[in-house]
Design a protein around this motif. Structure first.
Motif, PDB file in Angstrom:
ATOM      1  N   ALA A   1       0.810  -1.224   0.000  1.00 11.01           N
ATOM      2  CA  ALA A   1       0.000   0.000   0.000  1.00 11.01           C
ATOM      3  C   ALA A   1       0.843   1.274   0.000  1.00 11.01           C
ATOM      4  N   CYS A   2       2.126   1.153   0.257  1.00 16.45           N
ATOM      5  CA  CYS A   2       2.995   2.334   0.296  1.00 16.45           C
ATOM      6  C   CYS A   2       3.263   2.820  -1.123  1.00 16.45           C
ATOM      7  N   ARG A   3       3.103   4.130  -1.339  1.00  9.78           N
ATOM      8  CA  ARG A   3       3.264   4.678  -2.688  1.00  9.78           C
ATOM      9  C   ARG A   3       4.521   5.540  -2.809  1.00  9.78           C
ATOM     10  N   CYS A   4       5.537   5.184  -1.983  1.00  5.83           N
ATOM     11  CA  CYS A   4       6.804   5.928  -2.014  1.00  5.83           C
ATOM     12  C   CYS A   4       7.365   6.044  -3.437  1.00  5.83           C
TER      13      CYS A   4
ATOM     14  N   GLU B   1       5.919   6.312  -6.270  1.00  7.02           N
ATOM     15  CA  GLU B   1       5.289   7.393  -7.039  1.00  7.02           C
ATOM     16  C   GLU B   1       5.618   8.762  -6.441  1.00  7.02           C
ATOM     17  N   VAL B   2       5.712   8.806  -5.111  1.00  8.18           N
ATOM     18  CA  VAL B   2       6.103  10.076  -4.454  1.00  8.18           C
ATOM     19  C   VAL B   2       7.503  10.471  -4.918  1.00  8.18           C
ATOM     20  N   LEU B   3       8.407   9.501  -4.950  1.00  8.54           N
ATOM     21  CA  LEU B   3       9.798   9.790  -5.315  1.00  8.54           C
ATOM     22  C   LEU B   3       9.943  10.213  -6.768  1.00  8.54           C
TER      23      LEU B   3
ATOM     24  N   ASP C   1      -1.856  11.961  -1.381  1.00  9.64           N
ATOM     25  CA  ASP C   1      -2.605  11.058  -2.264  1.00  9.64           C
ATOM     26  C   ASP C   1      -2.502   9.611  -1.810  1.00  9.64           C
ATOM     27  N   CYS C   2      -1.550   9.317  -0.916  1.00  9.50           N
ATOM     28  CA  CYS C   2      -1.417   7.958  -0.384  1.00  9.50           C
ATOM     29  C   CYS C   2      -2.454   7.778   0.730  1.00  9.50           C
ATOM     30  N   LEU C   3      -3.202   6.699   0.655  1.00  6.46           N
ATOM     31  CA  LEU C   3      -4.280   6.472   1.628  1.00  6.46           C
ATOM     32  C   LEU C   3      -3.763   6.316   3.060  1.00  6.46           C
ATOM     33  N   LEU C   4      -2.495   5.953   3.198  1.00  9.12           N
ATOM     34  CA  LEU C   4      -1.952   5.719   4.539  1.00  9.12           C
ATOM     35  C   LEU C   4      -1.407   6.992   5.179  1.00  9.12           C
ATOM     36  N   PHE C   5      -1.218   8.045   4.373  1.00  7.06           N
ATOM     37  CA  PHE C   5      -0.564   9.269   4.854  1.00  7.06           C
ATOM     38  C   PHE C   5      -1.311   9.870   6.048  1.00  7.06           C
ATOM     39  N   GLY C   6      -0.591  10.049   7.148  1.00  6.57           N
ATOM     40  CA  GLY C   6      -1.170  10.690   8.325  1.00  6.57           C
ATOM     41  C   GLY C   6      -2.131   9.793   9.100  1.00  6.57           C
TER      42      GLY C   6
ATOM     43  N   ALA D   1      -2.297   5.416   8.956  1.00  8.96           N
ATOM     44  CA  ALA D   1      -1.444   4.287   9.343  1.00  8.96           C
ATOM     45  C   ALA D   1       0.031   4.660   9.270  1.00  8.96           C
ATOM     46  N   CYS D   2       0.361   5.660   8.473  1.00  4.68           N
ATOM     47  CA  CYS D   2       1.768   6.033   8.276  1.00  4.68           C
ATOM     48  C   CYS D   2       2.032   7.445   8.809  1.00  4.68           C
ATOM     49  N   VAL D   3       2.742   7.524   9.906  1.00  5.47           N
ATOM     50  CA  VAL D   3       3.155   8.793  10.515  1.00  5.47           C
ATOM     51  C   VAL D   3       4.626   8.623  10.923  1.00  5.47           C
TER      52      VAL D   3
ATOM     53  N   THR E   1      10.050  13.067   1.694  1.00  2.65           N
ATOM     54  CA  THR E   1       8.961  13.937   1.247  1.00  2.65           C
ATOM     55  C   THR E   1       7.727  13.771   2.117  1.00  2.65           C
ATOM     56  N   CYS E   2       7.367  12.548   2.432  1.00  7.22           N
ATOM     57  CA  CYS E   2       6.160  12.337   3.244  1.00  7.22           C
ATOM     58  C   CYS E   2       6.350  12.913   4.643  1.00  7.22           C
ATOM     59  N   ALA E   3       7.546  12.721   5.208  1.00 10.79           N
ATOM     60  CA  ALA E   3       7.808  13.263   6.545  1.00 10.79           C
ATOM     61  C   ALA E   3       7.738  14.787   6.529  1.00 10.79           C
TER      62      ALA E   3
ATOM     63  N   PRO F   1       6.345   4.745  10.804  1.00 11.88           N
ATOM     64  CA  PRO F   1       6.406   4.851   9.336  1.00 11.88           C
ATOM     65  C   PRO F   1       6.126   3.515   8.654  1.00 11.88           C
ATOM     66  N   VAL F   2       5.344   3.579   7.598  1.00 13.42           N
ATOM     67  CA  VAL F   2       5.126   2.378   6.776  1.00 13.42           C
ATOM     68  C   VAL F   2       6.162   2.322   5.662  1.00 13.42           C
ATOM     69  N   GLY F   3       6.496   3.488   5.115  1.00 16.70           N
ATOM     70  CA  GLY F   3       7.466   3.545   4.024  1.00 16.70           C
ATOM     71  C   GLY F   3       8.637   4.448   4.354  1.00 16.70           C
ATOM     72  N   SER F   4       9.696   4.316   3.566  1.00 11.79           N
ATOM     73  CA  SER F   4      10.930   5.056   3.837  1.00 11.79           C
ATOM     74  C   SER F   4      10.741   6.567   3.721  1.00 11.79           C
ATOM     75  N   CYS F   5       9.798   7.019   2.897  1.00 13.16           N
ATOM     76  CA  CYS F   5       9.622   8.468   2.702  1.00 13.16           C
ATOM     77  C   CYS F   5       9.079   9.151   3.952  1.00 13.16           C
ATOM     78  N   MET F   6       8.607   8.366   4.925  1.00  8.94           N
ATOM     79  CA  MET F   6       8.093   8.929   6.172  1.00  8.94           C
ATOM     80  C   MET F   6       9.136   8.835   7.286  1.00  8.94           C
ATOM     81  N   VAL F   7      10.296   8.245   7.006  1.00  5.36           N
ATOM     82  CA  VAL F   7      11.277   8.014   8.067  1.00  5.36           C
ATOM     83  C   VAL F   7      12.252   9.173   8.201  1.00  5.36           C
TER      84      VAL F   7
HETATM   85 FE1  SF4 Z   1       2.273   6.497   1.967  1.00  8.34          FE
HETATM   86 FE2  SF4 Z   1       3.796   6.406   4.140  1.00  8.34          FE
HETATM   87 FE3  SF4 Z   1       4.655   5.331   1.841  1.00  8.34          FE
HETATM   88 FE4  SF4 Z   1       4.481   7.998   2.152  1.00  8.34          FE
HETATM   89  S1  SF4 Z   1       5.832   6.626   3.259  1.00  8.34           S
HETATM   90  S2  SF4 Z   1       3.834   6.831   0.364  1.00  8.34           S
HETATM   91  S3  SF4 Z   1       2.616   8.182   3.412  1.00  8.34           S
HETATM   92  S4  SF4 Z   1       2.908   4.675   3.083  1.00  8.34           S
END
Ligand code: SF4
Length: 362
Positions: free
Chosen positions: A312-315, A317-319, A327-332, A334-336, A351-353, A340-346
């Motif tokens: 479900a992580c869309r890192c 596409e974000v990257l 646009d990622c359903l997990l943003f804010g 399940a993923c904070v 970018t997500c962080a 973090p679910v994906g590396s972009c939140m770590v």
């Molecule tokens: Fe979604 Fe988290 Fe992955 Fe960013 S890091 S794309 S918010 S799951």
């Protein structure tokens, strides 16, 4: 009440934003490919200062974010060996791999140590001759020369128990791969000042020559970034495409040949996997044959299960700047940053962080 310096800066910012608005008459997307720029843009509220026709999007500029799961899984597998000490920069610790993270392994008893310089790994190696010390070498052209210098220093000190697990990446081939991607739409690049201090201006010339896209090597102060966007706006307005250098106080045309010489002494260019972008030819650095005994993969081979990404992580596409984090359903949800679910939140440069910390911007 502003002092003289603040008033001068306010006037400069007003000039740049006014000119950008005048010069850009239709929607454009400008991509920054440096996590430090991403954070600086959010922190200074630059998106809000720009006219609505100018959209800033983040690209693959955070080294932790672009490191794929197979590398993390390999690092986790090494960390489970009883005679291994892993040394790493701190932001790698919480990046989720396929089934574990280095933080989880450390909590379970693996010897994983945070270092602020790869050279610290050598003191650990000297203090623990019975252990194998593996440094997780993650980063772009900026940090790779220091990792290479560490290998040379390990050789000079006669350390036989120091190894590098290299995931170093090169920025220009990633830009090339982005532009070959039909889903990606970019009208110009804010180029990374820190990487450019190493490689200089020439490696970006293909942007103009092959894709007729402007690029500006940008500094990191808010006015640096606004001036760089203004320089891009001037080029777009005039339908020109060249590589300009706004960050001349740090970046020389030829970059840093001495650092590159150290780099090429120890490393060779290899194909490398990027999260969300697949394998990009000649986009990574691996330890060369001359220094093979320091290459963890060659000197300490081990079996690692094939990696899987969080579905479900869309890192990815974000990257590539195709979607925004929101646009990622997990943003804010399940993923904070705390979970973090994906590396972009770590990473703080992810970018997500950045979107989470500073708000969605525009
Ligand atoms: Fe979604 Fe988290 Fe992955 Fe960013 S890091 S794309 S918010 S799951």
């Amino acid at each position: 009440m502003l002092n003289n310096r603040q008033e001068t800066m306010r006037q400069a910012a007003a000039f740049f934003t006014g000119e950008i608005d005048r010069l850009i008459t239709k929607p454009v997307r400008l991509m920054e490919v440096c996590g430090t720029h991403t954070v600086a843009i959010f922190r200074a509220g630059i998106r809000q200062l720009l006219p609505p026709q100018v959209e800033l999007v983040s690209g693959p500029g955070c080294p932790v974010c672009v490191t794929p799961n197979d590398y993390l899984d390999t690092a986790v597998a090494y960390s489970r060996l009883p005679d291994v000490i892993i040394t790493t920069f701190g932001d790698m610790l919480r990046v989720p791999g396929s089934a574990s993270s280095l933080a989880a392994e450390k909590a379970a008893g693996s010897d994983i140590r945070i270092v602020y310089s790869p050279l610290e790994s050598l003191d650990i190696a000297a203090a623990h001759p019975e252990k194998k010390i593996i440094f997780l070498a993650v980063g772009f052209e900026t940090t790779a020369p220091l990792a290479a210098a560490t290998v040379l220093e390990a050789e000079r000190r006669g350390l036989a128990n120091f190894y590098v697990l290299s995931a170093h990446k090169l920025v220009p081939p990633a830009l090339s791969a982005l532009l070959a991607d039909r889903e990606v739409r970019v009208d110009g690049f804010l180029l990374p000042g820190n990487v450019s201090a190493m490689i200089g201006e020439q490696p970006y010339c293909f942007l103009a020559e092959k894709y007729h896209l402007p690029g500006v090597i940008a500094g990191f102060d808010p006015l640096d970034i606004l001036q760089s966007v203004y320089m891009l706006a001037r080029q777009i307005h005039a339908s020109t495409a060249i590589v300009e250098n706004q960050y001349r106080r740090i970046v020389r045309h030829e970059g840093n040949p001495a650092a590159r010489q150290v780099l090429t002494q120890v490393y060779e260019t290899v194909d490398a996997a990027w999260r969300g972008m697949g394998v990009i030819p000649a986009s990574g650095l691996g330890v060369n044959d001359r220094y093979r005994r320091f290459n963890a993969l060659a000197a300490l081979p081990l079996q690692v299960e094939k990696a899987s990404e969080q579905a479900a992580c869309r890192c990815g596409e974000v990257l590539r700047g195709i979607i925004k984090p929101a646009d990622c359903l997990l943003f804010g949800k399940a993923c904070v940053p705390e979970h973090p679910v994906g590396s972009c939140m770590v990473s703080v440069e992810g970018t997500c962080a950045a979107w989470y910390k500073y708000g969605a911007g525009k």
